[in-house]
Write an enzyme that holds these catalytic residues in place. Structure first.
Site, mmCIF file in Angstrom:
data_model
loop_
_atom_site.group_PDB
_atom_site.id
_atom_site.type_symbol
_atom_site.label_atom_id
_atom_site.label_comp_id
_atom_site.label_asym_id
_atom_site.label_seq_id
_atom_site.Cartn_x
_atom_site.Cartn_y
_atom_site.Cartn_z
ATOM 1 N N THR A 148 -14.603 -49.529 34.455
ATOM 2 C CA THR A 148 -14.348 -50.855 35.000
ATOM 3 C C THR A 148 -15.113 -51.880 34.182
ATOM 4 O O THR A 148 -16.184 -51.592 33.645
ATOM 5 C CB THR A 148 -14.672 -50.962 36.512
ATOM 6 O OG1 THR A 148 -14.080 -52.159 37.027
ATOM 7 C CG2 THR A 148 -16.163 -50.959 36.791
ATOM 8 N N CYS A 164 -20.584 -58.205 41.028
ATOM 9 C CA CYS A 164 -19.899 -57.027 41.575
ATOM 10 C C CYS A 164 -20.702 -55.765 41.263
ATOM 11 O O CYS A 164 -21.512 -55.745 40.345
ATOM 12 C CB CYS A 164 -18.505 -56.884 40.967
ATOM 13 S SG CYS A 164 -17.374 -58.233 41.346
ATOM 14 N N HIS A 179 -14.831 -50.873 42.394
ATOM 15 C CA HIS A 179 -15.340 -52.141 41.861
ATOM 16 C C HIS A 179 -15.468 -53.085 43.054
ATOM 17 O O HIS A 179 -14.498 -53.704 43.477
ATOM 18 C CB HIS A 179 -14.358 -52.687 40.823
ATOM 19 C CG HIS A 179 -14.839 -53.908 40.105
ATOM 20 N ND1 HIS A 179 -14.798 -54.004 38.740
ATOM 21 C CD2 HIS A 179 -15.356 -55.084 40.546
ATOM 22 C CE1 HIS A 179 -15.259 -55.198 38.375
ATOM 23 N NE2 HIS A 179 -15.605 -55.864 39.463
#
Length: 165
Positions: A25, A31, A48
């Site tokens: 990711t 995040c 994520h």
């Protein structure tokens, strides 16, 4: 020799892979990238996570992958459904940066990165999944890639060398 397939996990998504496939990711600022894996089965899931609590959702249906309080358990269930053994699951984390500076009057609401990390850890603890490695906080974004064959999480951070945990 075949090239190793890479599965990409987008923002507010989660996926599971089995070796030799790796999972990646990008764009982890505040995040958090959560990896739950069973090294004996060479399989892993990645989420994520964007925000700490699903109570922040607006409107009807909640995207479980978007929120730490729902993503961790949902990811755990996906990994188990793919053949992972609950007692053997481990976790690795990356992300949760403080990407912007805010005045002290904005308080806890703007500490999204730290709050994401705290909630992910709270959920993993609740599920009795140990965090065996992490690279969290700071002020830079990250791209991560997990190899379920080796159990290594590679972390690329702006202006730094690739780190493996």
């Amino acid at each position: 020799m075949r090239a190793i397939e890479t599965v990409k996990v987008g923002i507010a998504e989660m996926k599971v892979v089995v070796a030799p496939t790796v999972i990646r990711t990008c764009g982890l600022g505040s995040c958090v990238g959560v990896v739950i894996y069973d090294s004996g089965k060479a399989l892993a899931g990645m989420a994520h996570v964007m925000l700490p609590h699903s109570s922040m959702a607006r409107g009807g249906v909640v995207n479980e992958a978007k929120y730490a309080d729902t993503a961790v358990e949902a990811l755990c269930k996906l990994v188990i459904a793919a053949g992972g053994r609950k007692a053997m699951l481990k976790a690795k984390l990356a992300g949760g940066a403080q990407m912007f500076s805010f005045s002290s009057t904005s308080g806890d609401m703007m500490r999204i990165g730290a709050r994401n990390v705290e909630e992910v850890k709270r959920q993993l603890e609740r599920l009795h999944i140990p965090v065996v490695a992490e690279d969290v906080g700071g002020h830079s974004g990250r791209t991560i890639e997990f190899n379920p064959q080796t159990g290594m999480l590679s972390i690329r951070t702006a202006s730094q060398e690739i780190k493996e945990i």
